[in-house]
Write a protein that holds these residues in place. Sequence first.
Motif, PDB file in Angstrom:
ATOM      1  N   LEU A 258      34.021  39.559  37.052  1.00  0.00           N
ATOM      2  CA  LEU A 258      34.553  40.855  37.444  1.00  0.00           C
ATOM      3  C   LEU A 258      36.006  40.661  37.851  1.00  0.00           C
ATOM      4  CD1 LEU A 258      31.642  42.197  39.693  1.00  0.00           C
ATOM      5  CD2 LEU A 258      32.170  42.869  37.348  1.00  0.00           C
ATOM      6  N   VAL A 259      36.855  41.636  37.566  1.00  0.00           N
ATOM      7  CA  VAL A 259      38.273  41.510  37.920  1.00  0.00           C
ATOM      8  C   VAL A 259      38.419  41.309  39.426  1.00  0.00           C
ATOM      9  CG1 VAL A 259      39.112  42.805  35.919  1.00  0.00           C
ATOM     10  CG2 VAL A 259      38.578  44.013  38.039  1.00  0.00           C
ATOM     11  N   ASP A 260      39.382  40.481  39.805  1.00  0.00           N
ATOM     12  CA  ASP A 260      39.551  40.188  41.225  1.00  0.00           C
ATOM     13  C   ASP A 260      40.335  41.258  41.981  1.00  0.00           C
ATOM     14  OD1 ASP A 260      42.049  39.620  40.192  1.00  0.00           O
ATOM     15  OD2 ASP A 260      42.248  37.691  41.215  1.00  0.00           O
ATOM     16  N   SER A 261      40.736  42.320  41.290  1.00  0.00           N
ATOM     17  CA  SER A 261      41.413  43.433  41.960  1.00  0.00           C
ATOM     18  C   SER A 261      40.415  44.344  42.675  1.00  0.00           C
ATOM     19  CB  SER A 261      42.248  44.230  40.958  1.00  0.00           C
ATOM     20  OG  SER A 261      41.440  44.708  39.902  1.00  0.00           O
ATOM     21  N   ILE A 262      39.129  44.119  42.459  1.00  0.00           N
ATOM     22  CA  ILE A 262      38.090  44.881  43.153  1.00  0.00           C
ATOM     23  C   ILE A 262      38.052  44.390  44.606  1.00  0.00           C
ATOM     24  CG2 ILE A 262      35.612  45.327  43.334  1.00  0.00           C
ATOM     25  CD1 ILE A 262      35.393  44.695  40.340  1.00  0.00           C
ATOM     26  N   PRO A 263      38.095  45.310  45.573  1.00  0.00           N
ATOM     27  CA  PRO A 263      37.937  44.875  46.967  1.00  0.00           C
ATOM     28  C   PRO A 263      36.570  44.209  47.154  1.00  0.00           C
ATOM     29  CG  PRO A 263      38.735  47.133  46.872  1.00  0.00           C
ATOM     30  CD  PRO A 263      38.355  46.740  45.474  1.00  0.00           C
ATOM     31  N   GLU A 264      36.524  43.174  47.964  1.00  0.00           N
ATOM     32  CA  GLU A 264      35.298  42.392  48.123  1.00  0.00           C
ATOM     33  C   GLU A 264      34.104  43.257  48.554  1.00  0.00           C
ATOM     34  OE1 GLU A 264      33.836  38.178  50.054  1.00  0.00           O
ATOM     35  OE2 GLU A 264      35.958  38.693  50.029  1.00  0.00           O
ATOM     36  N   ASP A 265      34.354  44.270  49.367  1.00  0.00           N
ATOM     37  CA  ASP A 265      33.248  45.115  49.825  1.00  0.00           C
ATOM     38  C   ASP A 265      32.738  46.074  48.750  1.00  0.00           C
ATOM     39  OD1 ASP A 265      35.604  46.620  49.931  1.00  0.00           O
ATOM     40  OD2 ASP A 265      34.961  47.778  51.677  1.00  0.00           O
ATOM     41  N   GLU A 266      33.391  46.119  47.587  1.00  0.00           N
ATOM     42  CA  GLU A 266      32.950  46.969  46.482  1.00  0.00           C
ATOM     43  C   GLU A 266      32.319  46.174  45.337  1.00  0.00           C
ATOM     44  OE1 GLU A 266      36.064  49.604  45.162  1.00  0.00           O
ATOM     45  OE2 GLU A 266      36.581  50.142  47.228  1.00  0.00           O
ATOM     46  N   VAL A 267      32.310  44.860  45.439  1.00  0.00           N
ATOM     47  CA  VAL A 267      31.770  44.024  44.368  1.00  0.00           C
ATOM     48  C   VAL A 267      30.294  44.340  44.119  1.00  0.00           C
ATOM     49  CG1 VAL A 267      31.214  41.643  43.681  1.00  0.00           C
ATOM     50  CG2 VAL A 267      33.459  42.181  44.648  1.00  0.00           C
ATOM     51  N   ALA A 268      29.523  44.516  45.187  1.00  0.00           N
ATOM     52  CA  ALA A 268      28.082  44.776  45.035  1.00  0.00           C
ATOM     53  C   ALA A 268      27.828  46.038  44.215  1.00  0.00           C
ATOM     54  CB  ALA A 268      27.418  44.887  46.403  1.00  0.00           C
ATOM     55  N   SER A 269      28.643  47.058  44.392  1.00  0.00           N
ATOM     56  CA  SER A 269      28.428  48.290  43.621  1.00  0.00           C
ATOM     57  C   SER A 269      28.721  48.075  42.136  1.00  0.00           C
ATOM     58  CB  SER A 269      29.273  49.442  44.175  1.00  0.00           C
ATOM     59  OG  SER A 269      30.645  49.202  43.994  1.00  0.00           O
ATOM     60  N   HIS A 270      29.677  47.202  41.826  1.00  0.00           N
ATOM     61  CA  HIS A 270      29.966  46.899  40.421  1.00  0.00           C
ATOM     62  C   HIS A 270      28.853  46.048  39.802  1.00  0.00           C
ATOM     63  CE1 HIS A 270      33.901  48.764  40.186  1.00  0.00           C
ATOM     64  NE2 HIS A 270      34.081  48.345  41.436  1.00  0.00           N
TER      65      HIS A 270
ATOM     66  N   LYS B 295      44.974  50.531  29.354  1.00  0.00           N
ATOM     67  CA  LYS B 295      45.737  51.783  29.370  1.00  0.00           C
ATOM     68  C   LYS B 295      47.213  51.540  29.039  1.00  0.00           C
ATOM     69  CE  LYS B 295      42.626  53.897  32.678  1.00  0.00           C
ATOM     70  NZ  LYS B 295      42.432  54.429  34.010  1.00  0.00           N
ATOM     71  N   GLY B 296      47.455  50.685  28.046  1.00  0.00           N
ATOM     72  CA  GLY B 296      48.813  50.415  27.589  1.00  0.00           C
ATOM     73  C   GLY B 296      49.617  49.510  28.502  1.00  0.00           C
ATOM     74  N   LYS B 297      48.974  48.925  29.492  1.00  0.00           N
ATOM     75  CA  LYS B 297      49.670  48.062  30.457  1.00  0.00           C
ATOM     76  C   LYS B 297      49.017  46.680  30.462  1.00  0.00           C
ATOM     77  CE  LYS B 297      50.501  47.683  35.393  1.00  0.00           C
ATOM     78  NZ  LYS B 297      50.095  48.190  36.698  1.00  0.00           N
ATOM     79  N   ARG B 298      49.840  45.633  30.465  1.00  0.00           N
ATOM     80  CA  ARG B 298      49.320  44.266  30.482  1.00  0.00           C
ATOM     81  C   ARG B 298      48.929  43.891  31.909  1.00  0.00           C
ATOM     82  NH1 ARG B 298      51.909  38.661  28.309  1.00  0.00           N
ATOM     83  NH2 ARG B 298      51.007  37.393  29.954  1.00  0.00           N
ATOM     84  N   GLU B 299      47.730  43.343  32.030  1.00  0.00           N
ATOM     85  CA  GLU B 299      47.241  42.866  33.318  1.00  0.00           C
ATOM     86  C   GLU B 299      46.934  41.381  33.186  1.00  0.00           C
ATOM     87  OE1 GLU B 299      43.847  45.412  33.937  1.00  0.00           O
ATOM     88  OE2 GLU B 299      45.058  46.875  35.024  1.00  0.00           O
ATOM     89  N   ASP B 300      47.392  40.584  34.154  1.00  0.00           N
ATOM     90  CA  ASP B 300      47.147  39.147  34.183  1.00  0.00           C
ATOM     91  C   ASP B 300      46.228  38.824  35.353  1.00  0.00           C
ATOM     92  OD1 ASP B 300      48.870  38.646  32.025  1.00  0.00           O
ATOM     93  OD2 ASP B 300      50.610  38.546  33.340  1.00  0.00           O
ATOM     94  N   TYR B 301      45.208  38.022  35.077  1.00  0.00           N
ATOM     95  CA  TYR B 301      44.242  37.656  36.110  1.00  0.00           C
ATOM     96  C   TYR B 301      44.200  36.133  36.257  1.00  0.00           C
ATOM     97  CZ  TYR B 301      42.697  42.451  35.727  1.00  0.00           C
ATOM     98  OH  TYR B 301      42.662  43.824  35.709  1.00  0.00           O
ATOM     99  N   THR B 302      44.300  35.656  37.492  1.00  0.00           N
ATOM    100  CA  THR B 302      44.199  34.227  37.785  1.00  0.00           C
ATOM    101  C   THR B 302      42.933  33.930  38.586  1.00  0.00           C
ATOM    102  OG1 THR B 302      45.559  34.504  39.769  1.00  0.00           O
ATOM    103  CG2 THR B 302      46.694  33.874  37.721  1.00  0.00           C
ATOM    104  N   GLY B 303      42.205  34.977  38.930  1.00  0.00           N
ATOM    105  CA  GLY B 303      40.959  34.833  39.667  1.00  0.00           C
ATOM    106  C   GLY B 303      39.984  35.895  39.228  1.00  0.00           C
ATOM    107  N   ALA B 304      38.718  35.713  39.599  1.00  0.00           N
ATOM    108  CA  ALA B 304      37.679  36.678  39.251  1.00  0.00           C
ATOM    109  C   ALA B 304      36.471  36.424  40.137  1.00  0.00           C
ATOM    110  CB  ALA B 304      37.285  36.526  37.778  1.00  0.00           C
ATOM    111  N   TYR B 305      35.557  37.369  40.127  1.00  0.00           N
ATOM    112  CA  TYR B 305      34.265  37.188  40.774  1.00  0.00           C
ATOM    113  C   TYR B 305      33.288  36.790  39.677  1.00  0.00           C
ATOM    114  CZ  TYR B 305      36.236  39.780  44.700  1.00  0.00           C
ATOM    115  OH  TYR B 305      37.015  40.198  45.744  1.00  0.00           O
ATOM    116  N   PHE B 306      32.692  35.594  39.802  1.00  0.00           N
ATOM    117  CA  PHE B 306      31.772  35.101  38.780  1.00  0.00           C
ATOM    118  C   PHE B 306      30.344  35.279  39.253  1.00  0.00           C
ATOM    119  CE2 PHE B 306      29.126  31.639  37.062  1.00  0.00           C
ATOM    120  CZ  PHE B 306      29.138  32.042  35.741  1.00  0.00           C
TER     121      PHE B 306
END
Length: 135
Positions: A7-19, A54-65
């Motif tokens: 899961l993308v790491d831009s998700i707040p930690e308290d919202e991970v469970a809902s995802h 959405k036409g914008k490049r996003e770079d991720y160096t972390g994630a929730y596995f």
Amino acid sequence: YDLGYHLVDSIPEDEVASHVKRVQGFLEKAGARLVNEKTPKRISLVYTISRMTKGKREDYTGAYFGTLIFECERASLSQIEKAVSSDPHVLRHLLIETDALRVEEALAADKALEKEGETAVSEEELDKSIEALTA
């Protein structure tokens, strides 16, 4: 089957469970039965993953596995694959077929290690577990 996902790491930690519940919903909608799960933990990625959103490049160096282990009919896999792939919060995923008995054995061994408080696993033990899951 085993669904490993980031899961993308831009998700707040308290919202991970809902995802996670959302991804589990994809399985349930396809008629799958959840056998076990590994709660997602934040990890650093070995390399940066880039994607266009959405036409914008996003770079991720972390994630929730996390991992979901489930049973379903083979015909349902394409529905699950499409649903997981379309979720914008799932950065990457891997869906593999596993042997249910070997998965249960590996999960039992993992729980036993957690109870003992051991976190270190030898490379040899790790290789055996991987071979058991993929054999």
